[in-house]
Enzyme design. Structure first.
Site, mmCIF file in Angstrom:
data_model
loop_
_atom_site.group_PDB
_atom_site.id
_atom_site.type_symbol
_atom_site.label_atom_id
_atom_site.label_comp_id
_atom_site.label_asym_id
_atom_site.label_seq_id
_atom_site.Cartn_x
_atom_site.Cartn_y
_atom_site.Cartn_z
ATOM 1 N N CYS A 1 4.007 4.239 5.765
ATOM 2 C CA CYS A 1 4.851 4.286 4.440
ATOM 3 C C CYS A 1 3.980 4.397 3.014
ATOM 4 C CB CYS A 1 5.888 2.949 4.148
ATOM 5 S SG CYS A 1 5.061 1.641 4.099
ATOM 6 N N HIS B 1 -1.168 2.783 -9.886
ATOM 7 C CA HIS B 1 0.447 2.551 -10.556
ATOM 8 C C HIS B 1 0.892 3.658 -10.882
ATOM 9 C CE1 HIS B 1 3.307 0.943 -13.311
ATOM 10 N NE2 HIS B 1 3.632 -0.128 -12.236
HETATM 11 C C1 PEP Z 1 0.580 0.596 0.720
HETATM 12 O O1 PEP Z 1 -0.187 -0.320 0.611
HETATM 13 O O2 PEP Z 1 0.126 1.644 1.621
HETATM 14 C C2 PEP Z 1 1.997 0.470 0.226
HETATM 15 C C3 PEP Z 1 2.906 1.550 0.767
HETATM 16 O O3 PEP Z 1 2.377 -0.224 -0.530
HETATM 17 P P1 PEP Z 1 1.777 -0.622 -2.248
HETATM 18 O O4 PEP Z 1 1.413 0.841 -2.399
HETATM 19 O O5 PEP Z 1 3.176 -0.924 -2.674
HETATM 20 O O6 PEP Z 1 0.807 -1.495 -2.175
#
Ligand code: PEP
Ligand code: MG
Length: 851
Positions: free
Chosen positions: A798, A422
């Site tokens: 992403c 996080h």
């Molecule tokens: C991922 O899991 O790669 C993502 C972009 O989402 P998050 O980091 O919010 O889980």
């Protein structure tokens, strides 16, 4: 692999000689270019990589050829690695000095000058060839006899008199120094391959001592920090090599200077000649060069030239100004700047040349540096911000409720976590320096203090500096360099955009992120994580009420109160990104992330929601999961509590209509997280389409939207052929996909990642560099299976890897449409994408003629 095995050991550097950087090193090639330009170089011979390898392994080399070319003079030897950044052993000057030559030089240039040459050579030979203790040779008042005696005592042999033995000893010692483990590790860290070769350059000495005017200096024509035009360097009479830079008190300035005498006044003709050479080098070598010169009895000689050592900022400016002057093409300018080097320009950095007091190390999770006072809670960070005092937030790990505290801090340090935990993800998004996974950090919550491995203690309120680019925590206030986002940076990136052939979008959750992304010319928002919008206090309460509602109708009516807030969020995102796509991900985290833990938090929750404490406790316990990241989150939440996605979809569509009233109609993209089965998509799609139809009906406004799937479970990759027909786009969430492919918690991996990389289990932290072999194969399979069914489906990634040049190359190779990365990573991604496109079109494009 060894190249050009049939290259001779020694080749005289002439206009037509067969010399290349790949066989003789960059310095040798550059000296040949200087010869071709007609610059006054002393006679020079290049020793090839193969010759150097031979002499290092004790085999004979054709040294007679060398001595035939160079004759009976003093010589210097300099290293010539393929790329100058890879380094090499230090130069040795005045080879050939012995008692006889000392006597004859004393007659021609005087005793003092002859002594200086001899002392220098004995010292270099003793340290670099015989590896004697340096202390014995450091006394500046030692005479030639003292140094010879020290050598003879320590080495237990007379100082060698034979010039050819001296030369062979120096060549062998430099060749072996290159083979040493420490030199190998150092150059590999700078990007050299394991089998990188070394060439050596043997040159007749221009003495720099004697009469009339003799001396040595170094000149360059730009400032190495800023890249702005400026003649810089020093000249010192009766000196050699780079002495002028070491003895600045005695050295002359080059240009007229109120602080002291200058070469421009002392030797105006030579100064003018040097300036002309600078112009000539810039246009012919297509580079800004630093020239090492000697005035030998009134005559100018150029001994060497290297690319001006420079900061990232100066490198960008130089590339752009050479291109603007028409000396190199825009594409060459783009290739001259390494994408990751842009990070230095985007954030404050700790000045590498200043002292640093290291307390402990962790994972470099978000680049940049900041100095601030230690605080241990988001509330303390907010209070410090209110007093306008920079604060560094120290936490075991961060949670969504810490976000406001993070925003109020200038840096974040956590004991736990890895590259996609996080703290790391949020910090990168907002451009905040961050160090995570600092397992040597001891937090003493009672004492409100921290300590590192050496036991030093820092209390709340003490100043520390966080270096997020190098993963370091420093004591006190370190010297910082300001970011350097000037016009040349923008020009370079505009040229990069002309060249690249894959899109670069940004992950942006807030209005501020979107503005940063737009400022860096992101082509859209590739991921808006909506959960971050719920952590403001007023929204958090509504979320909690929703979680506590017993019946779907109650839930829906609570969510109604969230609708205007979400709608306002989306309207502002659409307005900032006007004309560019915005992809909004429906709620992803498990609901317990919105609930407090600890008895104080529970009491407060019961109070705010006006429910009995026992009920609050029961509900929180009921939502607790053993593995929340594999539990009721993402689309599972959307199916179990469909009202949440309904209200989000409504907010998105109504915002699109509102934003469309004042400008171009936006086409929102709605993304479903954590999908693993086709039916999940069908269910959510049915409801989202229904909401869209209702909004169209209610507003009388038609609009388009796209529905897509976030592919972040291995199963979704394998079943991409079933999922693709339901979706207009697939966006790979490589953070979760890496976590699930390895079965490795992204929040806990920091605890052992360092050991794993050190032991070679993983080459790199897979949350930091995309694992092309494993995770990459899943991406490839998914892309192929999706495209087999839906050839026009839009593909992107992403996850945090979206800004990594290697991941971008991978996406380009497999025909992805775009990558999406944190806003501050967008310039790096644009440049990396441009490099790859240019090199794919013109693999042999010349990066720099100077090497
Ligand atoms: C991922 O899991 O790669 C993502 C972009 O989402 P998050 O980091 O919010 O889980
Ligand atoms: Mg994810």
């Amino acid at each position: 692999m060894q190249k050009h095995v049939d290259v001779p050991d020694f080749t005289e550097v002439t206009q037509t000689a067969d010399i290349a950087a790949a066989t003789h090193g960059g310095r040798a090639k550059c000296l040949q270019r200087l010869v071709r330009m007609g610059l006054p170089l002393p006679k020079t011979v290049a020793m090839s990589f193969t010759g150097v390898r031979r002499i290092a392994s004790g085999q004979p080399v054709a040294s007679d050829d060398l001595l035939d070319i160079l004759g009976d003079t003093l010589l210097s030897v300099r290293p010539s690695s393929e790329v100058s950044d890879w380094g090499g052993p230090g130069a040795v000057l005045n080879i050939g000095m012995n008692a006889a030559r000392h006597a004859s030089l004393s007659n021609t240039i005087g005793h003092q000058a002859a002594d200086a040459l001899y002392r220098r050579f004995i010292t270099s030979y003793a340290l670099q060839v015989a590896h004697l203790d340096s202390e014995l040779f450091e006394d500046p008042s030692a005479t030639v006899a003292d140094l010879r005696n020290a050598y003879e005592d320590e080495a237990d042999e007379p100082f060698p008199e034979d010039p050819s033995r001296q030369l062979l000893d120096v060549l062998r010692a430099m060749a072996r120094a290159w083979e040493s483990t420490s030199a190998r590790l150092l150059r590999q860290a700078r990007g050299a391959p394991a089998d990188a070769g070394l060439g050596l350059v043997v040159q007749e000495m221009a003495l720099g001592v004697g009469t009339p005017e003799s001396g040595a200096g170094v000149i360059q024509f730009i400032d190495g920090h800023t890249g702005l035009p400026q003649v810089t360097g020093r000249y010192l009479s009766q000196s050699q090599g780079r002495d002028a830079l070491q003895e600045e008190d005695r050295a002359l300035y080059l240009v007229k200077d109120p602080r002291g005498r200058s070469l421009e006044e002392h030797c105006p003709d030579i100064f003018a000649e040097l300036i002309e050479m600078g112009d000539h080098c810039r246009t012919r070598l297509r580079e800004e060069m630093q020239i090492e010169f000697t005035i030998d009895s009134g005559e100018l000689k150029v001994l060497d030239a290297v690319r001006v050592p420079r900061s990232s900022q100066a490198n960008v400016r130089t590339a752009v100004s050479l291109a603007e002057a028409g000396i190199i093409s825009h594409e060459e300018a783009v290739l001259r700047v390494q994408p990751n080097a842009l990070i230095d320009l985007l954030h404050r950095q700790v000045d590498k040349t200043a002292p640093r007091d290291l307390v402990l190390k962790g994972i470099a999770a978000s680049p940049g540096a900041a100095t601030g006072r230690i605080v241990f809670s988001p509330a303390a960070a907010l209070a410090a911000a209110a007093r306008e005092e920079p604060a560094i937030l120290v936490r075991r790990e961060t949670k969504p409720e810490d976000i406001r505290g993070m925003h109020a801090s200038v840096g974040v340090l956590t004991e736990r976590g890895g590259m996609t935990s996080h703290a790391a993800v949020i910090a990168r998004g907002i451009g905040l320096p961050c160090v995570v996974g600092a397992s040597d950090l001891r937090i003493n919550p009672r004492e409100k203090s921290i300590s590192g491995p050496d036991g030093r203690e820092f209390k709340e309120g003490d100043l520390i500096t966080l270096d997020g680019s190098n993963g370091e925590v420093l004591a006190g206030e370190a010297r910082l360099l300001e970011p350097a986002l000037d016009e040349t940076f923008r020009t370079l990136l505009a040229w990069a955009d002309e060249a690249k052939d894959i899109g670069v979008h940004a992950n942006a959750d807030t209005l501020a992120d979107a503005r940063t992304a737009r400022g860096f010319n992101a082509e859209g928002i590739g991921l808006c994580r909506t959960e971050h919008m719920f952590f403001d206090e007023d929204r958090m309460t509504v979320m909690r009420e929703m979680i506590f509602a017993d019946k779907p109708e109650d839930r829906a009516s609570v969510l109604e109160r969230l609708l205007p807030m979400q709608r306002a969020d989306f309207v502002s995102l659409f307005e900032v990104m006007r004309g560019r796509p915005v992809c909004i991900r429906l709620l992803d985290p498990p609901l317990h992330e919105f609930l407090p833990n600890g008895s104080d938090g529970l009491r407060e929750l019961a109070q705010v929601l006006n429910v009995p404490l026992a009920k609050a406790t029961r509900r929180v316990e009921a939502l607790t999961e053993f593995n929340p990241m594999l539990g009721m989150r993402g689309v599972r939440l959307g199916i179990k509590i469909p009202e949440i996605y309904d209200v989000q979809a409504r907010a998105i569509f109504e915002a699109a209509v509102i934003a469309g009233e004042t400008g171009e109609m936006v086409v929102p993209e709605v993304m479903i997280p954590l999908v693993s089965a086709q039916r999940e998509v069908e269910l959510v799609k049915g409801r989202v389409d229904a909401v869209a139809a209702k909004v169209k009906n209610e507003t009388g406004q038609d609009f388009e939207y796209k529905l897509g799937v976030m592919v972040e479970t291995p199963r979704a990759c394998l079943r991409a052929d079933e999922i693709a027909p339901q979706a207009e786009f697939l966006s790979f969430g490589t953070n979760d996909l890496t976590q699930m492919t390895y079965g490795l918690s992204r929040d806990d991996a920091g605890r052992f990642m360092g050991d794993y990389v050190r032991e070679g289990v993983f080459h790199e932290d897979p949350f930091h560099r995309l694992d092309l072999d494993g995770v990459g194969e899943l991406l490839m399979i998914a892309a192929e299976r999706a495209r087999a069914k839906e050839p026009d489906i839009t593909l992107s990634i992403c996850g945090e890897h979206g800004g990594d040049p290697e991941a971008i190359a991978f996406c380009r190779r497999f025909g992805f449409d775009y990558v999406s990365c944190s806003p501050y990573r967008v310039p790096v991604a644009r440049l990396a994408a441009a490099h790859q496109a240019i090199l794919a079109r013109t693999p042999s494009v010349n990066k720099s003629a100077a090497e």
